[in-house]
Write an enzyme that holds these catalytic residues in place. Structure first.
Site, PDB file in Angstrom:
ATOM      1  N   ALA A 136       0.674  -1.178  -0.189  1.00  0.00           N
ATOM      2  CA  ALA A 136      -0.178  -0.105   0.270  1.00  0.00           C
ATOM      3  C   ALA A 136       0.806   1.035   0.023  1.00  0.00           C
ATOM      4  O   ALA A 136       1.232   1.646   1.153  1.00  0.00           O
ATOM      5  CB  ALA A 136      -0.853  -0.152   1.058  1.00  0.00           C
ATOM      6  N   PRO A 140      -5.104   9.012  -1.241  1.00  0.00           N
ATOM      7  CA  PRO A 140      -5.933  10.112  -2.055  1.00  0.00           C
ATOM      8  C   PRO A 140      -5.145  10.932  -2.814  1.00  0.00           C
ATOM      9  O   PRO A 140      -5.580  11.726  -3.737  1.00  0.00           O
ATOM     10  CB  PRO A 140      -6.944  10.539  -1.022  1.00  0.00           C
ATOM     11  CG  PRO A 140      -7.092   9.277   0.173  1.00  0.00           C
ATOM     12  CD  PRO A 140      -5.755   8.887   0.093  1.00  0.00           C
ATOM     13  N   GLY A 141      -4.100  11.525  -1.906  1.00  0.00           N
ATOM     14  CA  GLY A 141      -3.318  12.665  -2.555  1.00  0.00           C
ATOM     15  C   GLY A 141      -1.873  12.205  -3.284  1.00  0.00           C
ATOM     16  O   GLY A 141      -1.168  13.185  -3.270  1.00  0.00           O
ATOM     17  N   ARG A 264       8.263  -4.512 -11.765  1.00  0.00           N
ATOM     18  CA  ARG A 264       7.755  -4.159 -12.832  1.00  0.00           C
ATOM     19  C   ARG A 264       8.007  -5.336 -13.960  1.00  0.00           C
ATOM     20  O   ARG A 264       7.094  -5.306 -14.659  1.00  0.00           O
ATOM     21  CB  ARG A 264       8.768  -2.943 -13.126  1.00  0.00           C
ATOM     22  CG  ARG A 264       8.218  -1.722 -12.445  1.00  0.00           C
ATOM     23  CD  ARG A 264       8.728  -0.310 -12.679  1.00  0.00           C
ATOM     24  NE  ARG A 264       8.135   0.526 -11.901  1.00  0.00           N
ATOM     25  CZ  ARG A 264       8.757   1.923 -11.305  1.00  0.00           C
ATOM     26  NH1 ARG A 264       9.905   2.008 -11.559  1.00  0.00           N
ATOM     27  NH2 ARG A 264       7.944   2.590 -10.884  1.00  0.00           N
ATOM     28  N   LEU A 362     -11.579  -7.991 -35.066  1.00  0.00           N
ATOM     29  CA  LEU A 362     -12.724  -9.163 -35.211  1.00  0.00           C
ATOM     30  C   LEU A 362     -14.054  -8.487 -35.343  1.00  0.00           C
ATOM     31  O   LEU A 362     -15.089  -8.975 -35.329  1.00  0.00           O
ATOM     32  CB  LEU A 362     -12.865  -9.643 -33.714  1.00  0.00           C
ATOM     33  CG  LEU A 362     -11.697 -10.753 -33.474  1.00  0.00           C
ATOM     34  CD1 LEU A 362     -11.688 -10.929 -31.952  1.00  0.00           C
ATOM     35  CD2 LEU A 362     -11.457 -11.854 -34.436  1.00  0.00           C
ATOM     36  N   GLU A 387       2.126  -0.057 -10.712  1.00  0.00           N
ATOM     37  CA  GLU A 387       3.817  -0.136 -10.586  1.00  0.00           C
ATOM     38  C   GLU A 387       4.354   1.041 -11.603  1.00  0.00           C
ATOM     39  O   GLU A 387       5.266   0.621 -12.205  1.00  0.00           O
ATOM     40  CB  GLU A 387       4.170  -1.541 -11.342  1.00  0.00           C
ATOM     41  CG  GLU A 387       3.655  -2.398 -10.179  1.00  0.00           C
ATOM     42  CD  GLU A 387       3.971  -2.336  -8.878  1.00  0.00           C
ATOM     43  OE1 GLU A 387       3.296  -2.164  -7.912  1.00  0.00           O
ATOM     44  OE2 GLU A 387       5.319  -2.602  -8.663  1.00  0.00           O
ATOM     45  N   GLY A 388       3.739   2.142 -11.693  1.00  0.00           N
ATOM     46  CA  GLY A 388       4.143   3.089 -12.124  1.00  0.00           C
ATOM     47  C   GLY A 388       3.554   3.327 -13.602  1.00  0.00           C
ATOM     48  O   GLY A 388       3.624   2.313 -14.382  1.00  0.00           O
ATOM     49  N   THR A 389       2.738   4.454 -13.841  1.00  0.00           N
ATOM     50  CA  THR A 389       2.188   4.540 -15.157  1.00  0.00           C
ATOM     51  C   THR A 389       3.193   4.331 -16.376  1.00  0.00           C
ATOM     52  O   THR A 389       4.266   4.614 -16.042  1.00  0.00           O
ATOM     53  CB  THR A 389       1.363   5.958 -15.283  1.00  0.00           C
ATOM     54  OG1 THR A 389       2.197   6.950 -14.909  1.00  0.00           O
ATOM     55  CG2 THR A 389       0.120   6.040 -14.211  1.00  0.00           C
TER      56      THR A 389
END
Ligand code: FAD
Length: 410
Positions: A136, A140-141, A264, A362, A387-389
């Site tokens: 974790a 939120p920020g 990663r 398709l 895991e990191g954008t």
């Protein structure tokens, strides 16, 4: 010498995992996508007793001298983890994440814990069962900028007292509430020290003060639980901090971030598994329709469909090569932060492209819930986020190549 052959032992295990993916995961894939918060109990119980499965978890997912030299299990443990992860995510990425295992929490313990902590937190539970683990960081920020963590850990005699809110924690509910779980919580011991004050703490299941307040409804990987956790005067033993409690201006946070070097490549492998599922489905469909893919002819003569299909294949192979390299580097004790971010960024991009193209090629059948292709498109996107954008991983790649720090390039 360059050798892309898997060790015989690993190749054998890959076959076994493929059978699990095909026979146990695919048949229930749709069902547990639709029944989002229900647990696939039969499947989980079967996984509990499949002791070999522990090898596909983060037990083998982090840098470990013992792992590299061990006679037990494969020599290249991280590589082994990524190839088996690909196989299981070919089966179903959401179900893969719901398999009991130490997960990202385990990887954090491996990366930052002492030998005693590894033994204590990762040792198998009663009856040889693997433990649940979660990590974790996000609040939120605070998401991409993991140095902005505001959850606090205050020393009180022989304990730490944790206060704060964590959101979007994969397997958070299982790890926090199951009698075999633990959550690795990132918290600051000294806000004025900035990133140097951030430390990982292990909070064992059902510790008073740790509460699961929400389980998210999601776009994809719906068989996996993603929880919000509140820590309200949550008291844990002093020894449950991972690594040193000392706040050192240099190096401390780097060690914590090393967790991502191990995780990663695993997320990249998840992406590759989903992408391969979609690609193979399209290949089978085209074969059924007698639509050939003509390799080796002049690019000028290729149809648009052939170009698209070949592009999907290329993306998948490139992502896999980067992923194997990143995992192998960890196995042989090389620092792989650059390669881990490259693999993660590439695989996240590749899987979103491949699955969207699959739906497109398709036609209406791709969009229909009759097949799993639309589900794979939904399952794909998360690999570009957690895991990191993609943007953050590209930023890390840029920094590493140019020799910049986070202050110079952000
Ligand atoms: C299903 C799911 C599971 C998750 N599991 C976990 C978990 O187990 N543990 C955990 O701690 N977190 C988890 N997360 C959280 C995830 O890691 C974060 O969502 C992610 O790190 C992005 O953080 P954010 O959501 O705060 O977005 P932000 O940081 O607010 O970013 C929003 C957008 O801005 C972009 N951006 C941000 N900064 C920059 C920059 N400097 N340059 C360019 N672009 C930038 C980002 O790439 C993104 O596209 C999970 C999320 C999801 C959806």
């Amino acid at each position: 010498m360059i050798d892309f052959e898997l060790e015989p032992q690993t190749a054998e295990r890959v076959k076994m995992y493929h059978a699990v993916a095909e026979q146990m995961m695919r048949p229930i894939s749709r069902e547990y996508d639709e029944r989002e918060h229900e647990k696939p109990r039969q499947f989980l119980e079967a996984m509990w007793s499949a002791s070999a499965l522990a090898d596909a978890t983060s037990e083998g997912g982090a840098k470990t001298k013992e792992g590299a030299k061990s006679d037990r299990g494969p020599r290249l443990r991280n590589l082994y983890t990524v190839v088996t992860t690909e196989e299981l995510c070919w089966g179903d990425a959401g179900l893969f994440l719901s398999i009991p295992n130490p997960g990202l929490g385990g990887a954090a313990v491996m990366a930052a814990g002492t030998p005693e902590q590894k033994e204590r937190f990762l040792k198998r539970f009663r009856g040889g069962k693997p433990k649940w683990g979660a990590m974790a960081i996000t609040e939120p920020g605070c998401g991409s900028d993991s140095a902005a963590v505001t959850t606090t850990a205050t020393r009180d005699g022989d304990h730490w007292v944790l206060n704060g809110t964590k959101i979007f924690c994969t397997s958070g509910q299982m790890a926090a509430e199951k009698s075999e779980g633990f959550v690795v919580v990132w918290a600051t011991v000294d806000k004025s020290a900035g990133r140097a004050g951030i430390k990982p703490f292990v909070v064992e299941h059902n510790t008073p003060g740790m509460t699961v307040v929400r389980v998210e409804n999601k776009l994809g990987i719906r068989a996996s639980d993603t929880a919000a956790l509140v820590f309200d005067n949550c008291r844990i033993p002093f020894d449950d901090i991972l690594g040193s409690p000392e706040v050192r201006p240099e190096g401390g946070f780097k060690n914590v971030m090393a967790t991502f070097d191990a995780t990663r490549p695993i997320v990249a492998a998840m992406a590759i598994g989903v992408g391969r599922a979609a690609l193979e489905f399209v290949a089978g469909f085209l074969k059924e329709q007698n639509v050939p893919i003509r390799y080796g002819i002049s690019p000028r003569r290729l149809t648009a469909l052939e170009r698209d299909f070949m592009e999907m294949e290329v993306q998948l192979k490139a992502a896999r090569l980067l992923t194997w390299r990143a995992a192998w580097m960890l196995d042989v004790g090389k620092r792989n932060s650059l390669e881990a971010s490259m693999a993660k960024a590439k695989a996240g991009l590749a899987v979103t492209l491949i699955t969207q193209k699959a739906v497109e090629l398709l036609g209406p059948l791709g969009y229909s819930r009759r097949y799993l292709v639309e589900k794979w498109m939904r399952d794909a996107k998360i690999n570009d986020i957690f895991e990191g954008t993609q943007q953050i991983n590209l930023l890390i790649v840029g920094r590493r190549i140019l020799g910049y720090g986070s202050k110079e390039l952000n």
